[in-house]
Design an enzyme around this catalytic site. Structure first.
Site, PDB file in Angstrom:
ATOM      1  N   VAL A 293       8.940   9.580  -2.263  1.00 23.55           N
ATOM      2  CA  VAL A 293      10.372   9.867  -2.435  1.00 23.55           C
ATOM      3  C   VAL A 293      10.503  10.827  -3.627  1.00 23.55           C
ATOM      4  CG1 VAL A 293      12.651   8.861  -2.870  1.00 23.55           C
ATOM      5  CG2 VAL A 293      10.959   7.589  -1.528  1.00 23.55           C
TER       6      VAL A 293
ATOM      7  N   ARG B 262       6.920   6.761 -14.671  1.00 19.58           N
ATOM      8  CA  ARG B 262       6.564   7.482 -15.905  1.00 19.58           C
ATOM      9  C   ARG B 262       7.458   8.702 -16.143  1.00 19.58           C
ATOM     10  NH1 ARG B 262       1.026   5.547 -14.509  1.00 19.58           N
ATOM     11  NH2 ARG B 262       0.381   4.243 -16.256  1.00 19.58           N
TER      12      ARG B 262
ATOM     13  N   HIS C  74      10.301   2.737  -4.965  1.00 20.47           N
ATOM     14  CA  HIS C  74       9.972   1.326  -4.706  1.00 20.47           C
ATOM     15  C   HIS C  74      10.978   0.711  -3.731  1.00 20.47           C
ATOM     16  CE1 HIS C  74       8.401   1.824  -8.968  1.00 20.47           C
ATOM     17  NE2 HIS C  74       7.329   1.372  -8.345  1.00 20.47           N
TER      18      HIS C  74
ATOM     19  N   GLU D  79       2.761   6.783  -0.756  1.00 18.37           N
ATOM     20  CA  GLU D  79       1.739   7.833  -0.646  1.00 18.37           C
ATOM     21  C   GLU D  79       1.652   8.652  -1.926  1.00 18.37           C
ATOM     22  OE1 GLU D  79       2.553  10.199   2.792  1.00 18.37           O
ATOM     23  OE2 GLU D  79       1.585   8.764   4.146  1.00 18.37           O
ATOM     24  N   LYS D  80       2.618   8.471  -2.821  1.00 17.14           N
ATOM     25  CA  LYS D  80       2.577   9.183  -4.110  1.00 17.14           C
ATOM     26  C   LYS D  80       1.230   8.936  -4.798  1.00 17.14           C
ATOM     27  CE  LYS D  80       4.055  10.174  -8.480  1.00 17.14           C
ATOM     28  NZ  LYS D  80       3.307   9.219  -9.237  1.00 17.14           N
ATOM     29  N   ASP D  81       0.747   7.678  -4.734  1.00 16.08           N
ATOM     30  CA  ASP D  81      -0.570   7.343  -5.287  1.00 16.08           C
ATOM     31  C   ASP D  81      -1.568   7.386  -4.124  1.00 16.08           C
ATOM     32  OD1 ASP D  81       0.167   6.683  -8.086  1.00 16.08           O
ATOM     33  OD2 ASP D  81       1.427   5.220  -7.081  1.00 16.08           O
TER      34      ASP D  81
ATOM     35  N   MET E 197       9.192  10.851  -7.465  1.00 16.60           N
ATOM     36  CA  MET E 197       9.691   9.774  -8.320  1.00 16.60           C
ATOM     37  C   MET E 197       8.519   8.968  -8.879  1.00 16.60           C
ATOM     38  SD  MET E 197      13.157   8.334  -6.691  1.00 16.60           S
ATOM     39  CE  MET E 197      14.490   9.452  -6.295  1.00 16.60           C
TER      40      MET E 197
HETATM   41  O1  PAF Z   1       1.044   1.359  -7.727  1.00 20.62           O
HETATM   42  C1  PAF Z   1       1.227   0.414  -8.526  1.00 20.62           C
HETATM   43  O2  PAF Z   1       2.343   0.149  -8.969  1.00 20.62           O
HETATM   44  C2  PAF Z   1       0.043  -0.426  -8.964  1.00 20.62           C
HETATM   45  O3  PAF Z   1      -1.104   0.331  -9.094  1.00 20.62           O
HETATM   46  C3  PAF Z   1      -0.208  -1.641  -8.035  1.00 20.62           C
HETATM   47  C4  PAF Z   1      -0.581  -1.209  -6.629  1.00 20.62           C
HETATM   48  C5  PAF Z   1       1.030  -2.524  -8.002  1.00 20.62           C
HETATM   49  C6  PAF Z   1      -1.378  -2.478  -8.587  1.00 20.62           C
HETATM   50  O4  PAF Z   1      -1.116  -2.915  -9.882  1.00 20.62           O
END
Ligand code: PAF
Length: 284
Positions: A180, A191, A37, A148-150, A188
């Site tokens: 990262v 969870r 983050h 890009e992790k998600d 990272m």
């Molecule tokens: O990736 C996240 O942390 C969440 O899915 C997001 C994009 C903040 C939406 O709640």
């Protein structure tokens, strides 16, 4: 850094920050911040005049048997981490501010949201798309930053922003930032803190098994065999199950069984010790 949970204050503070045309970069998060983050915040500060972060544990993106109640909440600690990165403003609404009584709207993105995590977690991407649409409208940033992790989440958000014309005039650009990783390669994630020391050690098999599968696929080996080997490597290392391990077109997220020349992505979700880990890497 100012923290607010009031939409009216957010708007006043944003107007002040914008001043004579200063640009705003938004980093949406659910808190429990880690280096991934903070990298997004630093990137936002590099390409925008001000970084604005949001922290909201969004109930609508958690399924009934998921970890909404257990999800780590540490607002003070997160705010200190954001401030240390030079973040200008933290938007931290509560559930009643985000979803007031009578809230009745759902943003649902077909196609890219349907496979992989969308199939395993029904309703998850509707929750993500709805809350991110609201965050874009609330903050109206010049750019928004997502990890890009998600990878599937990023594809869903890009599709939503394009289809709902959110990229003009609200969010001029959606920027995906590379994952990262810890020193042993594990992506990272907030969870990861759920993992026991033993499971944490075994979890490092995930990126390693993915690298092995990618080497096979890029070397011209059979995709199905590479994915089967990846799954057996994970189960042997102590993973309880593999939700999916697939090669997909990086834009449409349609599963493919051979490299086509278009950019491709290896996507994996697997469970270890009750924790579901996801990861993805470019192929080709
Ligand atoms: O990736 C996240 O942390 C969440 O899915 C997001 C994009 C903040 C939406 O709640």
């Amino acid at each position: 850094m100012q923290t607010t949970s009031s939409l009216a204050t957010l708007r006043q503070s944003l107007a002040k920050l914008r001043g004579e045309g200063a640009t705003i970069g938004l980093v949406p998060t659910m808190g429990a911040l880690h280096e991934g983050h903070l990298t997004l915040v630093r990137r936002a500060r590099e390409v925008c005049d001000h970084a604005v972060a949001s922290i909201f544990v969004n109930p609508t993106q958690f399924g009934p048997n998921e970890d909404l109640d257990a999800y780590p909440r540490q607002l003070e600690q997160d705010a200190a981490m954001l401030e240390a990165q030079g973040c200008a403003l933290l938007w931290a609404p509560d559930v009643a501010a985000m979803y007031p009584n009578g809230f009745a709207t759902n943003v649902s993105v077909k196609g890219v949201s349907e496979g992989f995590c969308g199939a395993d977690r029904p309703g998850h991407f509707d929750g993500v798309a709805t809350v991110v649409c609201k965050l874009f409208n609330q903050v109206q940033p010049d750019r928004a930053f997502f990890g890009e992790k998600d990878f599937q989440q990023l594809a869903v958000i890009r599709t939503m922003a394009r289809d709902l014309d959110l990229t003009h005039p609200h969010v001029h650009e959606i920027i995906g930032v590379p994952t990262v990783r810890e020193a042993d390669g594990l992506a990272m994630s907030s969870r990861n803190r759920y993992l026991s020391p033993e499971d944490r050690a075994a979890a490092a098999t995930l990126p390693k098994a993915m690298d092995a599968a990618i080497a096979t696929i890029e070397g011209g080996g059979n995709v199905g065999a590479a994915l089967a080997r990846l799954q057996s490597d994970l189960l042997e290392a102590g993973f309880a199950s593999v939700d999916y391990a697939a090669l997909a077109d990086a834009t449409s997220l349609a599963a493919i069984d051979a490299l086509t020349g278009a950019s491709a992505r290896l996507l994996v979700a697997a469970r270890i010790g009750g924790t579901r880990l996801i990861d993805n890497k470019a192929v080709g």
